[in-house]
Design a protein around this motif. Structure first.
Motif, short mmCIF file in Angstrom:
data_model
loop_
_atom_site.label_atom_id
_atom_site.label_comp_id
_atom_site.label_asym_id
_atom_site.label_seq_id
_atom_site.Cartn_x
_atom_site.Cartn_y
_atom_site.Cartn_z
N GLU A 117 4.26 0.32 1.61
CA GLU A 117 3.83 -0.86 0.86
C GLU A 117 2.62 -1.52 1.50
O GLU A 117 1.76 -2.08 0.82
CB GLU A 117 4.99 -1.86 0.77
CG GLU A 117 6.11 -1.41 -0.16
CD GLU A 117 7.29 -2.36 -0.14
OE1 GLU A 117 7.28 -3.29 0.71
OE2 GLU A 117 8.22 -2.18 -0.95
N ASN B 213 14.82 1.72 -4.07
CA ASN B 213 13.47 1.48 -4.58
C ASN B 213 12.47 1.97 -3.54
O ASN B 213 12.63 1.72 -2.35
CB ASN B 213 13.23 -0.01 -4.84
CG ASN B 213 14.13 -0.54 -5.94
OD1 ASN B 213 13.99 -0.17 -7.09
ND2 ASN B 213 15.06 -1.42 -5.58
N LYS B 214 11.47 2.66 -4.00
CA LYS B 214 10.44 3.12 -3.08
C LYS B 214 9.08 3.06 -3.76
O LYS B 214 8.97 3.22 -4.99
CB LYS B 214 10.72 4.56 -2.62
CG LYS B 214 10.58 5.61 -3.70
CD LYS B 214 10.74 7.01 -3.13
CE LYS B 214 10.50 8.06 -4.22
NZ LYS B 214 9.12 8.05 -4.73
N PRO B 215 8.04 2.81 -2.99
CA PRO B 215 6.69 2.80 -3.56
C PRO B 215 6.30 4.19 -4.07
O PRO B 215 6.85 5.21 -3.64
CB PRO B 215 5.82 2.39 -2.37
CG PRO B 215 6.75 1.76 -1.39
CD PRO B 215 8.06 2.45 -1.58
N GLU B 216 5.35 4.23 -4.96
CA GLU B 216 4.92 5.51 -5.54
C GLU B 216 4.27 6.42 -4.51
O GLU B 216 4.24 7.64 -4.69
CB GLU B 216 3.95 5.25 -6.69
CG GLU B 216 4.61 4.62 -7.91
CD GLU B 216 3.64 4.48 -9.07
OE1 GLU B 216 2.45 4.85 -8.89
OE2 GLU B 216 4.06 4.00 -10.14
N ASN B 217 3.74 5.83 -3.44
CA ASN B 217 3.07 6.67 -2.44
C ASN B 217 4.03 7.23 -1.39
O ASN B 217 3.61 7.77 -0.37
CB ASN B 217 1.93 5.90 -1.75
CG ASN B 217 2.38 4.60 -1.11
OD1 ASN B 217 3.35 3.98 -1.55
ND2 ASN B 217 1.68 4.18 -0.06
N PRO C 8 9.41 3.06 3.61
CA PRO C 8 8.96 2.42 2.36
C PRO C 8 8.18 1.13 2.63
O PRO C 8 7.20 0.83 1.92
CB PRO C 8 10.27 2.14 1.62
CG PRO C 8 11.20 3.21 2.11
CD PRO C 8 10.86 3.36 3.56
N ARG C 9 8.59 0.37 3.64
CA ARG C 9 7.86 -0.85 3.99
C ARG C 9 6.47 -0.51 4.51
O ARG C 9 5.49 -1.20 4.22
CB ARG C 9 8.64 -1.64 5.04
CG ARG C 9 9.98 -2.16 4.53
CD ARG C 9 10.87 -2.64 5.67
NE ARG C 9 10.25 -3.71 6.44
CZ ARG C 9 10.70 -4.10 7.62
NH1 ARG C 9 11.74 -3.49 8.19
NH2 ARG C 9 10.10 -5.08 8.26
N LYS D 11 -1.11 1.09 1.30
CA LYS D 11 -1.05 1.55 -0.09
C LYS D 11 -1.95 2.76 -0.35
O LYS D 11 -1.73 3.50 -1.31
CB LYS D 11 -1.43 0.41 -1.03
CG LYS D 11 -0.46 -0.77 -0.97
CD LYS D 11 -0.84 -1.84 -1.97
CE LYS D 11 0.07 -3.06 -1.86
NZ LYS D 11 1.47 -2.73 -2.16
#
Length: 387
Positions: free
Chosen positions: A239, A258-262, A235-236, A242
């Protein structure tokens, strides 16, 4: 209390069964010169298909081309119904907690007239001590078990392993290590040993058609509980990158708070399903946290599978089968944030491989047939030393 009762019962079985086996030397002398009867003993969960089970089945198929092979699986759960040796080798299952099977096992092996035991290192059991004492045994080490037990087991279980580990090791006639690093950390006490990285049956894989994605797509396949996979850093990474799309296979969809949408999580998939995802990807990400096992060198199964599909890889460790740098593996530092330390290098690597796949000739030394012939030669050598 359950562990203590299990040890007590196992010890009684050990004392009762020890006289069963006579020395294997006379049996070895009668063995056909070129044909061996091998029993492979391994611990893995047979209720699911895993990289470990696929590797072991491939090994048994390769050995069975010219030898008799039987696989004994020590499993915590009932096996899948469709698990078989395809008629090429026999598979037997022993459930950890089945006391009747524990009692019967020495009698069962006695009837098989085995020439050699190949044991993928696992939990000590007094029954194995009986068997290994009488039959030539080779032990395979795949990881730093001392640290794994310390990190993943209770204090009582860790103590049990520390007290019993050498009871099996001292009975082995030879050792196989999947990395040079593991061998260097182990005392063979003058007994024969070889370093042989994990193999993969390349015939089972087709190189995927090259793709050229405008936005890079990367894939990571892992297993919950295997801390050395290093999934927590992805996830990092997403981020920072992107414009990338990172596919994670093998973890529940709610694995990250929590995770980014990608970041796209697919859960557990079998090979047919995850191959469709790999087909869309430019690069693959292998294990990123071997430092958690106090290791800097690996021989990971997933890296081999990625390469078999033709996917270039990003890995957080050096691999025993690639001592020299190759352009289709990007090695990042073996630290918690190693893949984040040079983002531009990661970008350049992925961009350079868009529209391309790894050539089969580049990885033919990983093939099961090539590697398992070396292993079989070692088996013959060990049996020869017992005659």
């Amino acid at each position: 209390m359950q562990m203590i009762s299990s040890i007590f019962l196992s010890s009684l079985i050990y004392l009762f069964c020890k006289p069963l086996f006579k020395s294997s030397k006379s049996q070895s002398r009668q063995m056909e010169r070129q044909k061996m009867k091998i029993m492979y003993i391994a611990y893995f969960d047979a209720s699911v298909i895993s990289g470990v089970s696929k590797k072991i089945f491939d090994q048994c198929r390769a050995w069975s081309a010219n030898h008799e092979v039987e696989l004994l699986v020590m499993t915590p759960k009932k096996p899948l119904k469709d698990v078989s040796g395809d008629g090429k080798f026999k598979i037997h299952f022993m459930i950890y907690k089945n006391r009747i099977q524990q009692i019967v096992l020495p009698f069962f092996i006695k009837t098989k007239h085995i020439d050699l035991i190949y044991f993928r290192y696992g939990t000590y059991h007094p029954i194995f001590e009986v068997i290994f004492h009488r039959l030539p045994t080779i032990i395979e080490f795949n990881s730093n078990h001392k640290l794994e037990h310390h990190n993943n087991l209770s204090r009582l279980k860790t103590l049990f392993h520390s007290l019993t580990r050498e009871r099996l090791n001292r009975l082995a006639k030879g050792f196989v290590f999947v990395t040079d690093e593991l061998k260097a950390d182990f005392s063979c006490k003058g007994r024969p040993s070889i370093v042989l990285g994990n193999s993969i049956d390349l015939k089972r894989f087709k190189i995927l058609k090259p793709v050229y994605n405008a936005s890079t797509k990367a894939v990571f396949i892992g297993t919950p509980g295997c801390e050395w996979h290093g999934v927590e850093v992805l996830p990092r990474l997403a981020e920072v990158l992107k414009d990338w799309e990172i596919h994670i296979i093998g973890y529940p969809r709610d694995y990250f708070d929590n995770k980014p949408e990608n970041v796209i999580i697919h859960g557990y998939l079998d090979i047919k399903d995850y191959q469709t995802i790999l087909e869309q990807c430019d690069v693959a990400i292998a294990s990123l946290a071997l430092y958690k096992n106090n290791m800097t060198e690996g021989s990971t199964l997933k890296l081999r599978e990625y390469l078999a599909f033709g996917l270039p890889c990003i890995a957080g460790h050096r691999d025993v089968d690639f001592p020299e740098q190759v352009d289709y593996i990007l090695t990042v530092p073996n630290t918690s944030d190693g893949i984040l330390k040079d983002i531009q290098a990661v970008r350049r690597f992925a961009d350079a491989w868009k529209g391309k796949r790894v050539a089969r000739d580049s990885i033919k030394h990983l093939d099961t047939e090539y590697k398992e012939n070396q292993r079989l030669d070692f088996f013959k050598y060990i049996i020869g030393t017992q005659q």
